[in-house]
Design an enzyme around this catalytic site. Structure first.
Site, mmCIF file in Angstrom:
data_model
loop_
_atom_site.group_PDB
_atom_site.id
_atom_site.type_symbol
_atom_site.label_atom_id
_atom_site.label_comp_id
_atom_site.label_asym_id
_atom_site.label_seq_id
_atom_site.Cartn_x
_atom_site.Cartn_y
_atom_site.Cartn_z
ATOM 1 N N HIS A 47 0.831 -1.212 0.000
ATOM 2 C CA HIS A 47 0.000 0.000 0.000
ATOM 3 C C HIS A 47 0.862 1.258 0.000
ATOM 4 O O HIS A 47 1.819 1.352 0.762
ATOM 5 C CB HIS A 47 -0.937 0.016 1.214
ATOM 6 C CG HIS A 47 -2.079 -0.955 1.075
ATOM 7 N ND1 HIS A 47 -1.895 -2.315 1.135
ATOM 8 C CD2 HIS A 47 -3.388 -0.754 0.835
ATOM 9 C CE1 HIS A 47 -3.063 -2.921 0.945
ATOM 10 N NE2 HIS A 47 -3.981 -1.996 0.768
ATOM 11 N N SER A 87 -6.333 3.891 -5.949
ATOM 12 C CA SER A 87 -5.759 4.608 -4.814
ATOM 13 C C SER A 87 -5.866 6.127 -5.018
ATOM 14 O O SER A 87 -6.196 6.878 -4.087
ATOM 15 C CB SER A 87 -4.303 4.172 -4.652
ATOM 16 O OG SER A 87 -3.738 4.828 -3.581
ATOM 17 N N VAL A 144 -2.266 1.957 7.122
ATOM 18 C CA VAL A 144 -3.316 1.732 6.121
ATOM 19 C C VAL A 144 -4.677 2.065 6.721
ATOM 20 O O VAL A 144 -5.006 1.630 7.842
ATOM 21 C CB VAL A 144 -3.300 0.273 5.595
ATOM 22 C CG1 VAL A 144 -4.472 0.027 4.645
ATOM 23 C CG2 VAL A 144 -1.979 -0.026 4.884
HETATM 24 C C1 2AL Z 1 -4.737 3.702 0.949
HETATM 25 C C2 2AL Z 1 -5.008 3.770 -0.430
HETATM 26 O O1 2AL Z 1 -4.163 3.784 -1.312
HETATM 27 N N1 2AL Z 1 -6.365 3.828 -0.542
HETATM 28 C C3 2AL Z 1 -6.898 3.782 0.692
HETATM 29 O O2 2AL Z 1 -8.103 3.804 0.927
HETATM 30 N N2 2AL Z 1 -5.878 3.704 1.598
HETATM 31 N N3 2AL Z 1 -3.460 3.657 1.441
HETATM 32 C C4 2AL Z 1 -3.193 3.573 2.775
HETATM 33 N N4 2AL Z 1 -1.893 3.579 3.135
HETATM 34 O O3 2AL Z 1 -4.087 3.501 3.605
#
Ligand code: 2AL
Length: 173
Positions: free
Chosen positions: A67, A84, A120
C-alpha cells in the site's frame, strides 16, 4: 456486472478486472480465480478475505507493504494506482496544505518505524481531518492489535473496490 459474467471470465480477464481489489496484489485475484464459480458478491469477497486470513504473518505484512502512504511521495509523483488515486483524492488528501502534508509525512514515518509496514486506512470512509488523528492514535497500539486493525482496513478497501466493480452494496462495513 453480474456474478454470471464474473464466473465466465477466463484467467487473464479475471486478473485484469480484479487484480487490484487488494492493492498491488494481483496474485490474490489469480488464486481466487481457481475457486470459481462464486454465488454472489459476498461469496467472491469471502474468497479474497479467506486468502488474506490464511497467510502467515509475513505474507499479511507483505500485503500491507504493497500500500502507498496516504498523501505520500507517490501521490506527489502521480504514480498511484487509479483506485488509490480516487480514494485519496476523495478523502481530500490531494488538497492538503504544506503543514498538513508535513505532519502526515512525519506520522507516517513514525508509524512505519514502529511497525515495519505503512499505515493503512480506508480513505473513502474517512475525512481528511480524521486521518492524522487516527494515525496518531494507532501509533500507540500494540503491534499484534495493529496488524489486525490494518488488515481490517485492507478488507474495507477491497470491499468498496469490489462493490464498485460489481455494483453491490458496501453497507456492511
Ligand atoms: C490507501 C489507499 O491507497 N487507498 C486507501 O483507501 N488507503 N493507502 C493507505 N496507506 O491507507
Amino acid at each position: 456486472m453480474d456474478i454470471n459474467k464474473v464466473n465466465s471470465m477466463d484467467f487473464g480477464e479475471f486478473v485484469d478486472v480484479f487484480g487490484n481489489v487488494i492493492e498491488r496484489c494481483p496474485l490474490i485475484a489469480a488464486a481466487v480465480w481457481s475457486q470459481r464459480p462464486f454465488s454472489d458478491l459476498d461469496d467472491l469477497e469471502k474468497h479474497f478475505f479467506d486468502f488474506i486470513d490464511g497467510l502467515p504473518q509475513a505474507g499479511q505484512e507483505g500485503i500491507l507493504r504493497c500500500h502507498p502512504d496516504l498523501a505520500g511521495r507517490e501521490l506527489q509523483q502521480g504514480t498511484l494506482t487509479a483506485e488509490s488515486q480516487r480514494e485519496q483524492s476523495g478523502a481530500g488528501l490531494t488538497s492538503l496544505d504544506a503543514d498538513e502534508r508535513r505532519r502526515l509525512s512525519e506520522l507516517n514515518a513514525q508509524y512505519r518505524a514502529r511497525f515495519g509496514f505503512p499505515f493503512v486506512l480506508a480513505a473513502r470512509l474517512s475525512e481528511r481531518s480524521a486521518v492524522p488523528r487516527e494515525l496518531a492514535r494507532r501509533l500507540h497500539c500494540p503491534p499484534a492489535d495493529e496488524l489486525r486493525t490494518a488488515l481490517g482496513e485492507v478488507k474495507k478497501i477491497g470491499r468498496l473496490r469490489l462493490a464498485d466493480l460489481l455494483g453491490g452494496d458496501p453497507a456492511k462495513l
